[in-house]
Design a protein around this motif. Structure first.
Motif, PDB file in Angstrom:
ATOM      1  N   GLU A 193      31.577   3.023 -47.334  1.00  0.00           N
ATOM      2  CA  GLU A 193      31.001   1.693 -47.092  1.00  0.00           C
ATOM      3  C   GLU A 193      30.945   1.315 -45.627  1.00  0.00           C
ATOM      4  OE1 GLU A 193      32.080  -1.798 -49.675  1.00  0.00           O
ATOM      5  OE2 GLU A 193      33.505  -0.295 -50.374  1.00  0.00           O
ATOM      6  N   LEU A 194      32.048   1.563 -44.953  1.00  0.00           N
ATOM      7  CA  LEU A 194      32.166   1.136 -43.572  1.00  0.00           C
ATOM      8  C   LEU A 194      31.122   1.806 -42.697  1.00  0.00           C
ATOM      9  CD1 LEU A 194      34.556  -0.744 -43.053  1.00  0.00           C
ATOM     10  CD2 LEU A 194      35.570   1.074 -41.712  1.00  0.00           C
ATOM     11  N   PHE A 195      31.080   3.124 -42.853  1.00  0.00           N
ATOM     12  CA  PHE A 195      30.159   3.908 -42.062  1.00  0.00           C
ATOM     13  C   PHE A 195      28.725   3.532 -42.433  1.00  0.00           C
ATOM     14  CE2 PHE A 195      28.359   8.205 -40.865  1.00  0.00           C
ATOM     15  CZ  PHE A 195      28.532   8.003 -39.504  1.00  0.00           C
ATOM     16  N   ALA A 196      28.519   3.356 -43.733  1.00  0.00           N
ATOM     17  CA  ALA A 196      27.185   3.000 -44.210  1.00  0.00           C
ATOM     18  C   ALA A 196      26.725   1.675 -43.614  1.00  0.00           C
ATOM     19  CB  ALA A 196      27.181   2.927 -45.728  1.00  0.00           C
ATOM     20  N   SER A 197      27.611   0.674 -43.561  1.00  0.00           N
ATOM     21  CA  SER A 197      27.134  -0.609 -43.032  1.00  0.00           C
ATOM     22  C   SER A 197      26.868  -0.542 -41.538  1.00  0.00           C
ATOM     23  CB  SER A 197      28.076  -1.773 -43.364  1.00  0.00           C
ATOM     24  OG  SER A 197      29.331  -1.342 -43.638  1.00  0.00           O
ATOM     25  N   LEU A 198      27.696   0.225 -40.840  1.00  0.00           N
ATOM     26  CA  LEU A 198      27.454   0.344 -39.401  1.00  0.00           C
ATOM     27  C   LEU A 198      26.105   1.033 -39.149  1.00  0.00           C
ATOM     28  CD1 LEU A 198      28.361  -0.024 -36.484  1.00  0.00           C
ATOM     29  CD2 LEU A 198      29.597   2.135 -36.658  1.00  0.00           C
ATOM     30  N   LEU A 199      25.912   2.167 -39.865  1.00  0.00           N
ATOM     31  CA  LEU A 199      24.659   2.903 -39.671  1.00  0.00           C
ATOM     32  C   LEU A 199      23.457   2.058 -40.074  1.00  0.00           C
ATOM     33  CD1 LEU A 199      25.246   6.603 -40.774  1.00  0.00           C
ATOM     34  CD2 LEU A 199      25.043   5.661 -38.471  1.00  0.00           C
ATOM     35  N   SER A 200      23.605   1.397 -41.192  1.00  0.00           N
ATOM     36  CA  SER A 200      22.512   0.575 -41.691  1.00  0.00           C
ATOM     37  C   SER A 200      22.130  -0.495 -40.657  1.00  0.00           C
ATOM     38  CB  SER A 200      22.952  -0.014 -43.028  1.00  0.00           C
ATOM     39  OG  SER A 200      22.385  -1.234 -43.232  1.00  0.00           O
ATOM     40  N   PHE A 201      23.170  -1.125 -40.090  1.00  0.00           N
ATOM     41  CA  PHE A 201      22.938  -2.123 -39.041  1.00  0.00           C
ATOM     42  C   PHE A 201      22.178  -1.505 -37.866  1.00  0.00           C
ATOM     43  CE2 PHE A 201      24.661  -3.586 -34.905  1.00  0.00           C
ATOM     44  CZ  PHE A 201      24.118  -4.857 -34.865  1.00  0.00           C
ATOM     45  N   ARG A 202      22.622  -0.297 -37.460  1.00  0.00           N
ATOM     46  CA  ARG A 202      22.003   0.338 -36.298  1.00  0.00           C
ATOM     47  C   ARG A 202      20.556   0.764 -36.579  1.00  0.00           C
ATOM     48  NH1 ARG A 202      24.998   2.183 -31.982  1.00  0.00           N
ATOM     49  NH2 ARG A 202      22.881   2.675 -31.257  1.00  0.00           N
ATOM     50  N   PHE A 203      20.333   1.312 -37.770  1.00  0.00           N
ATOM     51  CA  PHE A 203      18.971   1.750 -38.105  1.00  0.00           C
ATOM     52  C   PHE A 203      18.029   0.550 -38.163  1.00  0.00           C
ATOM     53  CE2 PHE A 203      20.887   5.735 -40.040  1.00  0.00           C
ATOM     54  CZ  PHE A 203      20.361   6.576 -39.081  1.00  0.00           C
ATOM     55  N   LYS A 204      18.561  -0.550 -38.691  1.00  0.00           N
ATOM     56  CA  LYS A 204      17.743  -1.760 -38.733  1.00  0.00           C
ATOM     57  C   LYS A 204      17.341  -2.162 -37.325  1.00  0.00           C
ATOM     58  CE  LYS A 204      19.362  -3.656 -43.088  1.00  0.00           C
ATOM     59  NZ  LYS A 204      20.500  -4.399 -43.664  1.00  0.00           N
ATOM     60  N   LYS A 205      18.330  -2.069 -36.412  1.00  0.00           N
ATOM     61  CA  LYS A 205      18.078  -2.410 -35.010  1.00  0.00           C
ATOM     62  C   LYS A 205      16.984  -1.513 -34.427  1.00  0.00           C
ATOM     63  CE  LYS A 205      21.016  -5.631 -33.461  1.00  0.00           C
ATOM     64  NZ  LYS A 205      20.664  -6.729 -32.551  1.00  0.00           N
ATOM     65  N   GLU A 206      16.935  -0.256 -34.936  1.00  0.00           N
ATOM     66  CA  GLU A 206      15.923   0.685 -34.446  1.00  0.00           C
ATOM     67  C   GLU A 206      14.550   0.394 -35.060  1.00  0.00           C
ATOM     68  OE1 GLU A 206      16.294   3.216 -32.078  1.00  0.00           O
ATOM     69  OE2 GLU A 206      18.235   2.205 -31.800  1.00  0.00           O
TER      70      GLU A 206
END
Lengths: 584, 123
Positions: free
Chosen positions: B13-26
């Motif tokens: 979950e943790l990694f997923a939310s961080l990545l998801s946040f970053r991909f959204k930013k991209e």
């Protein structure tokens, strides 16, 4: 003159006797020597065993006599210790001398002679100690069920090793009507037999030794066993046969010169047999041999007890457990050395035996040793002292090796001492083969578990080191591109995950569900990595390792408890760090 | 212009939310899946533009998903496999099955995003 000085002189005499040629002695000189020797012996006897000089001590008040005997035993115990210590030095250094390559063959032979003399002196001292114990009534007798044929088998095996260098035939006949199980003191019985058979081996150069054992029913639960030890040795003359069982008496004057010994052996044998309620007599013809005949009554033992002992004797699985184990034995008695060596080797263990502390430590440093047997009563250094050296060793792998103590008698204080010296276990001599293998396996297993635990459970120092590392949220905040709300979200997720893990893991441990525990640990791992929680991460990695290696649940529980202990401060630190970032 | 859709399969979950946040930013629209079954369902409904897939997942592993994409769906969808433990056999299998890249954890999200962006430009 102090007894110490006298004893050191006697030691020298004992040793020089081996090099002394009696052929150079005239009969006159021999006679005066004999007289001096006898006078010395008489004085010694009078001094030690009859301090008031009253021969035939019926007038003695019983209490006083016991006390004096106890004092004498104490004295003898101390004196033998005093003699054994330098003697062990002699034996040790002669060993080193023999390793010296520069030694010539004649020199080595002389060194051998010194060693042989030293060993025989050692034997004498042991006999003296035994004698005084028996005389003072300190000696305790066991009363246990034992497998008669196993005891006789061991005795025969040892006798065969004794005759291996001589051209002697040895055989034993045990009559079939002797019950399987007897009740009494098996160690004392083997001591008597080994003494008589050992004598026979000593006095027979060529010929045969025969042991026969017959049994006669006395009543419904008692048998009288009759033993004959028949040899074709030098025999005993008519005038000497009368006092062959007296203390300090040997058959012929030249017996001592030729064969050594204290002249105590047969007296000890007689005392033991009589204390067991039996009797001994001897018939002999000079030059033709001797027959020692003794009878001892035994209670018939419980065959079921013996049978149970036999059933759990040795299984294939047990053999697999002990195969290829490297075992170090500290033992000074040659017969016991041979016995344990043979047993352990028959199970395909690798065996090293020594009686010397330093040599033992050298072995420990140079070889991988899995288990140590420690005779507690060794000359020079006691088993406790050697144990202490091992337990204080600077190499952790040596320090932790399991030690099993061996002793013929364990008093309460011995047991306390074992615990104090961190001796893992003990075996009473004579031990049954099944006991020996049981103890080896039990201690091997608990050692493996301890090692695993040591490897798994983090020590407090390590944790403290990690604690000093502050929680640093900056790198994660960077990954969140400076967005504190995302960081806050991540931290909240982290907290949820950690709490979920703690709840789940608790149940998994309770239900002994290793698979689920491993999965839970796996799930939380990357979050811990991301948040740089080194302590918790290390604990989780240990839990995963433990799950893979299928260690005991109790060790996983210890790790889990460590996690639970460490977690709150991490959460607190994290919240604090987050607040600091927010306020910036 | 419509945002590209990125399917992120990651059970942590943790990694997923961080990545998801970053991909959204991209600039991606991110669809998050927690296990292999969910990924297959999503893929059957609608093909994303990029698939970032953890190798160790419940039900179907990342490699099984990759095999499903290439051989089941016969798709050239860019697939990025991320793996917890560096495992050469897995890495080799992933490339043989047609992964666009194989990235080993621990993963710095910035590096991961840079790698994926670069590879996508090249394809």
């Amino acid at each position: 003159m102090k007894s110490k000085n006298l004893l050191s002189q006697l030691t020298r005499i004992e040793q020089s006797l081996h090099d002394f040629s009696f052929d150079e002695l005239t009969s006159e000189e021999a006679l005066s020597l004999q007289e001096t020797f006898n006078a010395f012996k008489l004085k010694l006897e009078a001094k030690i065993f009859d301090p008031q000089g009253k021969v035939g001590a019926e007038t003695f008040n019983q209490e006083k006599s016991t006390k004096i005997n106890a004092d004498a035993t104490q004295l003898i115990a101390q004196v033998s210790h005093e003699i054994r210590t330098p003697l062990n030095g002699i034996i040790g250094f002669t060993d080193l001398l023999k390793e010296d390559e520069a030694m010539s063959k004649p020199q080595i032979e002389k060194v051998d002679a010194i060693q042989k003399a030293s060993y025989s002196l050692m034997e004498i001292i042991s006999e003296l100690l035994e004698y005084s114990k028996l005389s003072s009534g300190i000696e305790n007798f066991e009363n246990v069920n034992f497998d008669f044929r196993t005891v006789i088998g061991d005795v025969c095996y040892l006798t065969k090793t004794l005759i291996s260098e001589k051209n002697i035939e040895f055989n034993a006949t045990v009559h079939e009507n002797i019950p399987v199980a007897l009740k009494g003191d098996p160690s004392k019985l083997s001591q008597v037999l080994l003494n008589l058979l050992g004598n026979a081996v000593k006095f027979v150069d060529q010929g045969s030794i025969h042991l026969t054992i017959k049994s006669k029913q006395i009543d419904s639960n008692k048998v009288l066993l009759e033993f004959d030890v028949i040899d074709t040795g030098i025999g005993i003359s008519k005038e000497h046969i009368g006092h062959i069982f007296d203390s300090f008496k040997q058959a012929e004057f030249n017996t001592f010169a030729k064969y050594g010994g204290t002249g105590l052996g047969l007296n000890i044998v007689k005392q033991i047999i009589e204390k067991l309620g039996g009797s001994i007599r001897v018939t002999s013809a000079l030059g033709q041999g001797s027959t020692f005949n003794f009878k001892i009554p035994f209670e018939i033992g419980n065959a079921q007890v013996i049978k149970n002992q036999k059933i759990n004797r040795i299984t294939k699985a047990q053999l697999n457990e002990v195969e290829d184990l490297n075992i170090l034995v500290f033992e000074d008695n040659l017969l016991n050395q041979k016995l344990i060596d043979q047993r352990l080797k028959s199970w395909h263990c690798n065996v090293s035996i020594t009686e010397d502390a330093n040599q033992g430590l050298k072995i420990l440093q140079n070889q991988k040793i899995d288990l140590i047997f420690m005779d507690l009563k060794m000359p020079n250094k006691s088993g406790f002292e050697v144990t202490q050296m091992i337990r204080n060793h600077n190499d952790k792998n040596i320090r932790l090796i399991p030690i099993i103590a061996l002793s013929a008698d364990f008093s309460k204080s011995d047991k306390d001492n074992c615990r104090k010296h961190r001796i893992n276990d003990f075996i009473l001599k004579p031990y049954r083969t099944g006991d020996l293998i049981d103890k080896i396996i039990k201690n091997k297993k608990s050692f493996e578990r301890a090692q695993m635990r040591e490897a798994l459970v983090m020590n407090p120092n390590e944790i403290d080191k990690m604690k000093n590392k502050k929680i640093d949220l900056i790198p994660i905040l960077d990954e969140c591109m400076g967005d504190i709300s995302i960081l806050e979200e991540l931290i909240q997720l982290f907290i949820n995950n950690a709490q979920e893990f703690m709840n789940l893991a608790k149940d998994h441990i309770k239900n002994k569900n290793i698979e689920q525990l491993e999965f839970a640990a796996h799930k939380i791992k990357s979050g811990l990595k991301m948040m740089n929680c080194d302590i918790l991460l290390t604990i989780i990695q240990q839990i995963q390792k433990g799950c893979k290696e299928e260690v005991d649940m109790s060790h996983l529980k210890i790790l889990y408890d460590q996690f639970v202990t460490e977690y709150p401060s991490i959460e607190f630190e994290m919240a604090k760090a987050l607040n600091n970032l927010k306020n910036k | 212009m419509k945002n590209q859709v990125l399917l992120l399969a990651e059970d942590d979950e943790l990694f997923a939310s961080l990545l998801s946040f970053r991909f959204k930013k991209e600039g991606y629209d991110v669809i998050l899946c927690k296990d292999g079954k969910e990924v297959k369902e999503k893929l059957n409904n609608e093909m994303p533009d990029v698939l970032v897939c953890d190798i160790m997942m419940p039900y179907f592993s990342g490699l099984e998903i990759l095999d499903f994409v290439r051989n089941g769906l016969k798709s050239n969808l860019p697939v990025f496999i991320i793996s917890a433990a560096g495992n050469e056999t897995n890495e080799l299998s992933a490339f043989k099955l047609g992964a666009n890249d194989f990235i080993t954890k621990p993963i710095n999200p910035s590096v991961l995003i840079a790698r994926i962006t670069r590879k996508l430009i090249l394809t």
